[in-house]
Design a protein around this motif. Structure first.
Motif, PDB file in Angstrom:
ATOM      1  N   GLY A 253      10.013   6.861 -11.571  1.00 24.42           N
ATOM      2  CA  GLY A 253       9.023   5.944 -10.865  1.00 24.42           C
ATOM      3  C   GLY A 253       8.744   4.684 -11.711  1.00 24.42           C
ATOM      4  O   GLY A 253       8.368   3.582 -11.098  1.00 24.42           O
TER       5      GLY A 253
ATOM      6  N   GLY B 289       9.923   1.243 -10.966  1.00 28.58           N
ATOM      7  CA  GLY B 289       9.198   0.465 -10.178  1.00 28.58           C
ATOM      8  C   GLY B 289      10.228   0.311  -8.764  1.00 28.58           C
ATOM      9  O   GLY B 289       9.878  -0.370  -7.983  1.00 28.58           O
ATOM     10  N   ASP B 290      11.066   1.338  -8.417  1.00 22.27           N
ATOM     11  CA  ASP B 290      11.761   1.349  -7.252  1.00 22.27           C
ATOM     12  C   ASP B 290      11.668   2.422  -6.312  1.00 22.27           C
ATOM     13  O   ASP B 290      11.992   3.725  -6.645  1.00 22.27           O
ATOM     14  N   SER B 291      10.918   2.347  -5.504  1.00 22.79           N
ATOM     15  CA  SER B 291      10.504   3.392  -4.715  1.00 22.79           C
ATOM     16  C   SER B 291      11.645   4.047  -4.055  1.00 22.79           C
ATOM     17  O   SER B 291      11.742   5.215  -3.520  1.00 22.79           O
TER      18      SER B 291
ATOM     19  N   THR C 238       8.710   4.397   1.477  1.00 22.96           N
ATOM     20  CA  THR C 238       7.403   4.534   0.716  1.00 22.96           C
ATOM     21  C   THR C 238       6.901   5.915   1.041  1.00 22.96           C
ATOM     22  O   THR C 238       6.145   6.372  -0.116  1.00 22.96           O
TER      23      THR C 238
ATOM     24  N   GLN D 158      -0.914   7.274  -9.647  1.00 19.90           N
ATOM     25  CA  GLN D 158      -0.848   5.983 -10.205  1.00 19.90           C
ATOM     26  C   GLN D 158       0.027   6.208 -11.503  1.00 19.90           C
ATOM     27  O   GLN D 158       0.839   5.274 -11.981  1.00 19.90           O
TER      28      GLN D 158
ATOM     29  N   ILE E  14       3.848   5.761 -10.380  1.00 23.09           N
ATOM     30  CA  ILE E  14       4.626   4.711  -9.708  1.00 23.09           C
ATOM     31  C   ILE E  14       3.261   3.541  -9.630  1.00 23.09           C
ATOM     32  O   ILE E  14       2.174   4.041  -9.252  1.00 23.09           O
ATOM     33  N   SER E  15       3.339   2.272  -9.947  1.00 22.08           N
ATOM     34  CA  SER E  15       2.184   1.093  -9.610  1.00 22.08           C
ATOM     35  C   SER E  15       2.254   0.843  -8.255  1.00 22.08           C
ATOM     36  O   SER E  15       1.280   0.164  -7.980  1.00 22.08           O
ATOM     37  N   ASP E  16       3.213   1.037  -7.277  1.00 20.35           N
ATOM     38  CA  ASP E  16       3.256   0.317  -6.073  1.00 20.35           C
ATOM     39  C   ASP E  16       2.055   1.051  -5.287  1.00 20.35           C
ATOM     40  O   ASP E  16       1.918   2.248  -5.006  1.00 20.35           O
ATOM     41  N   VAL E  17       1.182   0.083  -4.716  1.00 20.21           N
ATOM     42  CA  VAL E  17      -0.194   0.607  -3.975  1.00 20.21           C
ATOM     43  C   VAL E  17       0.090   1.452  -3.081  1.00 20.21           C
ATOM     44  O   VAL E  17      -0.582   2.445  -2.771  1.00 20.21           O
ATOM     45  N   GLU E  18       1.126   1.104  -2.026  1.00 19.13           N
ATOM     46  CA  GLU E  18       1.301   2.043  -0.738  1.00 19.13           C
ATOM     47  C   GLU E  18       1.618   3.528  -1.135  1.00 19.13           C
ATOM     48  O   GLU E  18       1.218   4.395  -0.509  1.00 19.13           O
ATOM     49  N   THR E  19       2.840   3.296  -2.114  1.00 22.08           N
ATOM     50  CA  THR E  19       3.367   4.935  -2.546  1.00 22.08           C
ATOM     51  C   THR E  19       1.998   5.586  -3.175  1.00 22.08           C
ATOM     52  O   THR E  19       1.975   6.871  -2.695  1.00 22.08           O
TER      53      THR E  19
END
Length: 449
Positions: free
Chosen positions: A44, A47-49, A274, A347, A350-355
């Protein structure tokens, strides 16, 4: 079996005996869960979902592999502890050899089959053209190359625990887990191997842990019934049927879990990669609760089985009550923590908001099953320890791959993606009710003896 282990099973105060056997097992299971989470955590950080989704998609096949050990080791552990309870050491040796060699052959065959059937299996699990190559990299190292050490690591830990070597079993599993966590950053980031690096690390850590167990078994060979000697391999005295019938519920749990996760990934894949990544994060975190429940039950199984065959039903009942209480209280505390900390925990991966949105939502729903999962596992373990076959198999089938799959389809149609995760607690709650109905008569019977 040495005198200290014999005293632990027959004379040590119950609370101390339960903690002595269960705590190292819980710790080792937690570390195993953490190192399974570590792969997802470090992947994670890329940064690659898509790579997180690929690890999630491949995970059912890997978890199915790890639970192949349960098919032989849980049944073997139960039978060995019961044999020791009546001082039948020769049958215990035959059982250990049967479990070890059958498990090893099965692991190699499974790894080969998975590699050959990738084109069939991956689409079923929800792989897309975007995640396919990542799935292949992860599967090749963790299952294709790593099948034997993965199964042997778990199986040998169960078998030496049956003789009371719970601390050594816990250390071996924990050692492999910690090694995995330490090596992950080196292979993923240092060598730039990304998801392939996580897979190689998993294989190497299991291989080294297997080496530890083999050395330990060689060290205790003169006083132990756990033997690698193929000459002790036997299918007489109903050993295969006794081992497999008791180990089958644990194996079925994983087989049905694989089906459940495959269906889950397939349904969620209809929404987005995602969403799969978010569900994968929630499932990995939920492994902590699963690990605690599994550690408590696996740790106390030999103690229950030994006292059942030795006729000390009062001590057996006290063991059951103590393990029930500890498991339930810890599971409730875990559910509360996961509910409150769902967002910051997600969090961390991963930092991706949707994930993160999907992850925290799924986690808060799934964690509601923690208390019932602990009780269900304990009931299954009691039946396994006393040699019952039908009840644990029924409860295993109810928990995963049947009721929850029905709920997945029903809730996905009525509530959409937000309802899919509710399948897990719904199925566990129903299994809990049936568990209580099945176990109460046996507990009353113990009280009358």
């Amino acid at each position: 079996m040495n005198n200290n282990c014999n005293a632990l099973f027959s004379d040590t105060p119950v609370q101390k005996a339960v903690l002595t056997l269960a705590v190292p097992t819980v710790i080792s299971q937690l570390i195993t869960a953490i190192y399974n989470m570590a792969d997802t955590f470090f992947i994670g950080q890329l940064g690659d979902s898509l790579q997180v989704a690929a690890a999630t998609i491949a995970m059912p096949c890997f978890m199915f592999l790890t639970r192949f050990a349960n098919l032989f080791s849980l049944g073997g552990s139960s039978l060995i502890s019961r044999c020791l309870g009546i001082n039948d050491k020769e049958k215990a040796r035959h059982t250990a050899s049967f479990c070890i060699w059958t498990g090893a052959i099965t692991a190699v065959l499974y790894g080969s089959v998975i590699l050959l059937l990738e084109p069939v299996i991956f689409p079923i699990l929800g792989a897309s053209t975007e995640t396919w190559n990542y799935c292949r990299q992860y599967t090749f190292w963790t299952i294709g190359i790593g099948a034997l050490p993965t199964v042997m690591n778990a199986e040998l830990a169960h078998l030496i625990r049956a003789e009371g070597y719970s601390k050594h079993a816990g250390f071996g599993v924990a050692f492999g887990g910690i090694l995995n966590i330490l090596l992950d950053p080196l292979f993923i980031f240092g060598f730039g191997l990304q998801i392939q690096g996580a897979a190689i690390t998993t294989m190497l850590s299991n291989l080294i842990a297997m080496g530890y167990f083999l050395r330990f078994i060689y060290h205790i060979r003169k006083k132990s019934v756990i033997t690698l000697n193929p000459k002790k391999f036997s299918i007489k005295e109903q050993i295969p049927s006794e081992v497999l019938s008791i180990g089958l519920p644990g194996f079925v749990i994983t087989m049905m879990s694989t089906i459940s996760n495959a269906v889950l990934n397939h349904i969620v894949a209809g929404y987005s990669n995602t969403a799969i990544a978010g569900m994968g994060i929630a499932k990995k975190i939920d492994l902590l609760a699963y690990a605690i429940a599994q550690g408590m039950t696996q740790g106390t199984l030999p103690l229950i089985g030994y006292n059942f065959t030795s006729g000390n039903h009062k001590r057996m009942k006290s063991t059951i009550n103590t393990a029930f209480l500890y498991s339930f209280l810890v599971a409730c505390a875990g559910a509360v923590i996961l509910w409150i900390m769902a967002v910051p925990i997600s969090q961390c991966f991963i930092s991706d908001v949707e994930t993160v949105h999907y992850g925290q939502h799924f986690l808060r729903i799934i964690c509601l099953a923690c208390p019932t999962t602990a009780i269900n596992f304990m009931v299954i373990t009691i039946f396994q320890a006393i040699g019952k076959k039908a009840q644990p198999l029924l409860l295993s089938l109810l928990r995963k791959g049947s009721l929850d799959v029905i709920f997945m389809f029903a809730l996905s149609h009525t509530l959409g993606i937000n309802g899919i995760a509710w399948a897990t607690p719904f199925a566990d709650w129903i299994a809990f009710i049936i568990s209580v109905i099945l176990i109460v008569p046996h507990i009353k019977k113990l009280e009358s003896n």
